[in-house]
Scaffold this motif. Sequence first.
Motif, PDB file in Angstrom:
ATOM      1  N   PRO A 268      18.422  59.292 -26.553  1.00 39.35           N
ATOM      2  CA  PRO A 268      18.870  58.002 -25.981  1.00 39.35           C
ATOM      3  C   PRO A 268      18.956  58.032 -24.453  1.00 39.35           C
ATOM      4  O   PRO A 268      20.036  57.943 -23.862  1.00 39.35           O
ATOM      5  CB  PRO A 268      20.243  57.812 -26.618  1.00 39.35           C
ATOM      6  N   LEU A 269      17.815  58.125 -23.804  1.00 40.25           N
ATOM      7  CA  LEU A 269      17.778  58.135 -22.347  1.00 40.25           C
ATOM      8  C   LEU A 269      17.887  56.709 -21.823  1.00 40.25           C
ATOM      9  O   LEU A 269      17.063  55.855 -22.150  1.00 40.25           O
ATOM     10  CB  LEU A 269      16.485  58.775 -21.849  1.00 40.25           C
ATOM     11  N   GLY A 270      18.918  56.455 -21.027  1.00 39.38           N
ATOM     12  CA  GLY A 270      19.112  55.146 -20.428  1.00 39.38           C
ATOM     13  C   GLY A 270      18.828  55.191 -18.938  1.00 39.38           C
ATOM     14  O   GLY A 270      18.651  56.267 -18.353  1.00 39.38           O
ATOM     15  N   ILE A 271      18.779  54.010 -18.332  1.00 40.77           N
ATOM     16  CA  ILE A 271      18.451  53.898 -16.912  1.00 40.77           C
ATOM     17  C   ILE A 271      19.547  53.126 -16.190  1.00 40.77           C
ATOM     18  O   ILE A 271      19.961  52.055 -16.632  1.00 40.77           O
ATOM     19  CB  ILE A 271      17.113  53.164 -16.704  1.00 40.77           C
ATOM     20  N   GLY A 351      15.694  52.788  -6.802  1.00 44.46           N
ATOM     21  CA  GLY A 351      15.360  53.934  -7.638  1.00 44.46           C
ATOM     22  C   GLY A 351      16.016  53.808  -8.992  1.00 44.46           C
ATOM     23  O   GLY A 351      16.775  52.871  -9.256  1.00 44.46           O
ATOM     24  N   ALA A 352      15.738  54.755  -9.880  1.00 36.79           N
ATOM     25  CA  ALA A 352      16.264  54.708 -11.249  1.00 36.79           C
ATOM     26  C   ALA A 352      16.877  56.056 -11.600  1.00 36.79           C
ATOM     27  O   ALA A 352      16.245  57.101 -11.425  1.00 36.79           O
ATOM     28  CB  ALA A 352      15.155  54.358 -12.235  1.00 36.79           C
ATOM     29  N   ARG A 353      18.111  56.020 -12.081  1.00 36.39           N
ATOM     30  CA  ARG A 353      18.802  57.239 -12.491  1.00 36.39           C
ATOM     31  C   ARG A 353      18.635  57.423 -14.004  1.00 36.39           C
ATOM     32  O   ARG A 353      18.942  56.511 -14.778  1.00 36.39           O
ATOM     33  CB  ARG A 353      20.287  57.164 -12.166  1.00 36.39           C
ATOM     34  N   PRO A 354      18.209  58.611 -14.454  1.00 39.15           N
ATOM     35  CA  PRO A 354      18.096  58.873 -15.902  1.00 39.15           C
ATOM     36  C   PRO A 354      19.437  59.329 -16.461  1.00 39.15           C
ATOM     37  O   PRO A 354      19.998  60.321 -16.000  1.00 39.15           O
ATOM     38  CB  PRO A 354      17.060  59.988 -15.957  1.00 39.15           C
ATOM     39  N   CYS A 355      19.955  58.630 -17.450  1.00 34.90           N
ATOM     40  CA  CYS A 355      21.316  58.886 -17.937  1.00 34.90           C
ATOM     41  C   CYS A 355      21.362  58.964 -19.457  1.00 34.90           C
ATOM     42  O   CYS A 355      20.755  58.142 -20.148  1.00 34.90           O
ATOM     43  CB  CYS A 355      22.261  57.767 -17.479  1.00 34.90           C
ATOM     44  N   PHE A 356      22.119  59.909 -19.958  1.00 35.54           N
ATOM     45  CA  PHE A 356      22.437  59.960 -21.375  1.00 35.54           C
ATOM     46  C   PHE A 356      23.850  59.426 -21.590  1.00 35.54           C
ATOM     47  O   PHE A 356      24.699  59.499 -20.684  1.00 35.54           O
ATOM     48  CB  PHE A 356      22.322  61.382 -21.914  1.00 35.54           C
ATOM     49  N   PRO A 357      24.137  58.887 -22.780  1.00 34.38           N
ATOM     50  CA  PRO A 357      25.463  58.289 -23.005  1.00 34.38           C
ATOM     51  C   PRO A 357      26.625  59.240 -22.771  1.00 34.38           C
ATOM     52  O   PRO A 357      27.699  58.802 -22.334  1.00 34.38           O
ATOM     53  CB  PRO A 357      25.398  57.837 -24.476  1.00 34.38           C
ATOM     54  N   ASP A 358      26.436  60.523 -23.058  1.00 36.92           N
ATOM     55  CA  ASP A 358      27.541  61.473 -22.895  1.00 36.92           C
ATOM     56  C   ASP A 358      27.596  62.074 -21.492  1.00 36.92           C
ATOM     57  O   ASP A 358      28.402  62.964 -21.227  1.00 36.92           O
ATOM     58  CB  ASP A 358      27.464  62.578 -23.950  1.00 36.92           C
ATOM     59  N   MET A 359      26.739  61.588 -20.593  1.00 32.74           N
ATOM     60  CA  MET A 359      26.816  61.936 -19.167  1.00 32.74           C
ATOM     61  C   MET A 359      26.521  63.401 -18.886  1.00 32.74           C
ATOM     62  O   MET A 359      26.979  63.969 -17.895  1.00 32.74           O
ATOM     63  CB  MET A 359      28.175  61.517 -18.594  1.00 32.74           C
ATOM     64  N   LEU A 360      25.731  64.025 -19.755  1.00 31.48           N
ATOM     65  CA  LEU A 360      25.257  65.386 -19.552  1.00 31.48           C
ATOM     66  C   LEU A 360      23.735  65.397 -19.629  1.00 31.48           C
ATOM     67  O   LEU A 360      23.144  64.586 -20.352  1.00 31.48           O
ATOM     68  CB  LEU A 360      25.818  66.336 -20.619  1.00 31.48           C
ATOM     69  N   PHE A 376      16.070  67.060 -17.844  1.00 32.08           N
ATOM     70  CA  PHE A 376      16.218  65.704 -17.296  1.00 32.08           C
ATOM     71  C   PHE A 376      17.509  65.070 -17.802  1.00 32.08           C
ATOM     72  O   PHE A 376      18.207  65.633 -18.643  1.00 32.08           O
ATOM     73  CB  PHE A 376      15.009  64.824 -17.671  1.00 32.08           C
ATOM     74  N   GLY A 377      17.811  63.879 -17.259  1.00 32.35           N
ATOM     75  CA  GLY A 377      19.011  63.157 -17.675  1.00 32.35           C
ATOM     76  C   GLY A 377      20.247  63.542 -16.885  1.00 32.35           C
ATOM     77  O   GLY A 377      21.363  63.527 -17.409  1.00 32.35           O
ATOM     78  N   HIS A 378      20.096  63.819 -15.596  1.00 29.37           N
ATOM     79  CA  HIS A 378      21.197  64.299 -14.765  1.00 29.37           C
ATOM     80  C   HIS A 378      22.088  63.181 -14.237  1.00 29.37           C
ATOM     81  O   HIS A 378      22.932  63.411 -13.363  1.00 29.37           O
ATOM     82  CB  HIS A 378      20.646  65.116 -13.598  1.00 29.37           C
ATOM     83  N   GLN A 379      21.891  61.963 -14.704  1.00 29.89           N
ATOM     84  CA  GLN A 379      22.649  60.763 -14.351  1.00 29.89           C
ATOM     85  C   GLN A 379      22.845  60.631 -12.842  1.00 29.89           C
ATOM     86  O   GLN A 379      21.869  60.663 -12.097  1.00 29.89           O
ATOM     87  CB  GLN A 379      23.950  60.671 -15.161  1.00 29.89           C
ATOM     88  N   HIS A 380      24.055  60.513 -12.351  1.00 28.16           N
ATOM     89  CA  HIS A 380      24.295  60.312 -10.917  1.00 28.16           C
ATOM     90  C   HIS A 380      24.231  61.615 -10.111  1.00 28.16           C
ATOM     91  O   HIS A 380      24.418  61.586  -8.903  1.00 28.16           O
ATOM     92  CB  HIS A 380      25.686  59.693 -10.698  1.00 28.16           C
ATOM     93  N   HIS A 381      23.952  62.732 -10.769  1.00 28.90           N
ATOM     94  CA  HIS A 381      24.097  64.026 -10.101  1.00 28.90           C
ATOM     95  C   HIS A 381      22.817  64.857 -10.089  1.00 28.90           C
ATOM     96  O   HIS A 381      22.879  66.089 -10.149  1.00 28.90           O
ATOM     97  CB  HIS A 381      25.231  64.818 -10.753  1.00 28.90           C
TER      98      HIS A 381
END
Length: 414
Positions: A268-271, A351-360, A376-381
């Motif tokens: 579940p990769l979100g943007i 730009g677009a940040r790749p985010c997972f729901p659990d923020m990891l 991948f999926g490092h959200q804001h970090h």
Amino acid sequence: MDGKTDVLVLGAGIVGVSAAIHLQRRGRAVVLVDRRGAGEETSYGNAGLIERASVFPYAFPRELGTLIRYAQNTSTDAHYHFSALPTVMPWLGRYFMASSPEGVAKTVSGAWPLIQRSLDEHEDFMEAAQASHFLRKVGWIKAFRAEESLEKGMAELEKLKPYGLSIDTLDTAGIAEREPFLGEGLIGALHFRDPGAISDPGGLVKAYADYFTTLGGRFVQGDAQTLEEHPAGWQVETEAGPVQSRDVVVALGPWSNTIYEKLGYAMPLGIKRGYHQHFHPNGNAVLNRPVLDVDGGFLLAPMMRGIRLTTGAEFADRDAAPSPVQVERAIPKARKLFPLGDAVEDKPWMGARPCFPDMLPVIDKGDKHKGLWFDFGHQHHGLTLGPVTGRLLAEMITGEEPFTDPSPYRADRF
């Protein structure tokens, strides 16, 4: 060029470049592939913080007032496209569930081993890449205008005490002492002193990429979408011809799903899209470190190109046309906080940040394919965690003892 290598790394943002460096250091021959230059996508636009103090994640808010404000879609710190809601809402639901107290505690447990090593790993890279001039050890300031938000900030400070961080509590006089050119209206602030501030995130990534090539690594332009299985492992088309490898690392940030979905993986990769724009300071005004105006919903950061104004999250289709309304809303507020002059660029960057729901992030191997790895999926970090997660991934690929338990970052945890 020789069309064979040990590892292909797809994506030359901070995450991919960092993984490539760690693998090359460990004796693997690495080819780094991107359609553009290093650090020219998501890694280019951010607050420029190596967020050594970011123990707690950007959780989904649960206060009714905040949710109502976001639903009205008029805020600076959050915005959404109505057309994207059918796609975004299921992901937001999972994000909300993962932001429960129990979920946040689990995220903190998983993130802390990465966060606490983040600046050390960067400084190792900076010294080797002769890029230490990008780093300023000045921390950042979280400033408050309303009593309610100040109280929340103080509660956050209490929760952070067990982690041994250096955090100063500032009153109005303390704020003025550290940032003399900030305007009136701030009633208190927290100065997080552990994080590092980067004056040019994109430039830093390019410096790391140059260091990677001095180690013997190769960086070529190519299309990750051409990735396919090959008798030798994997193959991708590049401007220098096809390149084959035993292992491949998918480090494409918000575009990672274009690879893993074709290979039969479901994650579940979100943007979360974001914007920034640089401004000249008026007169002799100086901003010494990044400052977050909590109640204003924006951050100002001193950069080589000027004062960078950054916004919060925009929930929209990844490839939808830019809609920088958050920047437009923030500019009048920002000019009250700091004397901004004319804009440096004609329009904001997106730009677009790749985010997972659990923020990891996902740091793992693909269980359906030999030699397939995810990073991948490092959200804001992403900027913060790129070097440290690159180390973890390289240790996993080369069979070393990982410096921390990688199970919180499994691909099959969802």
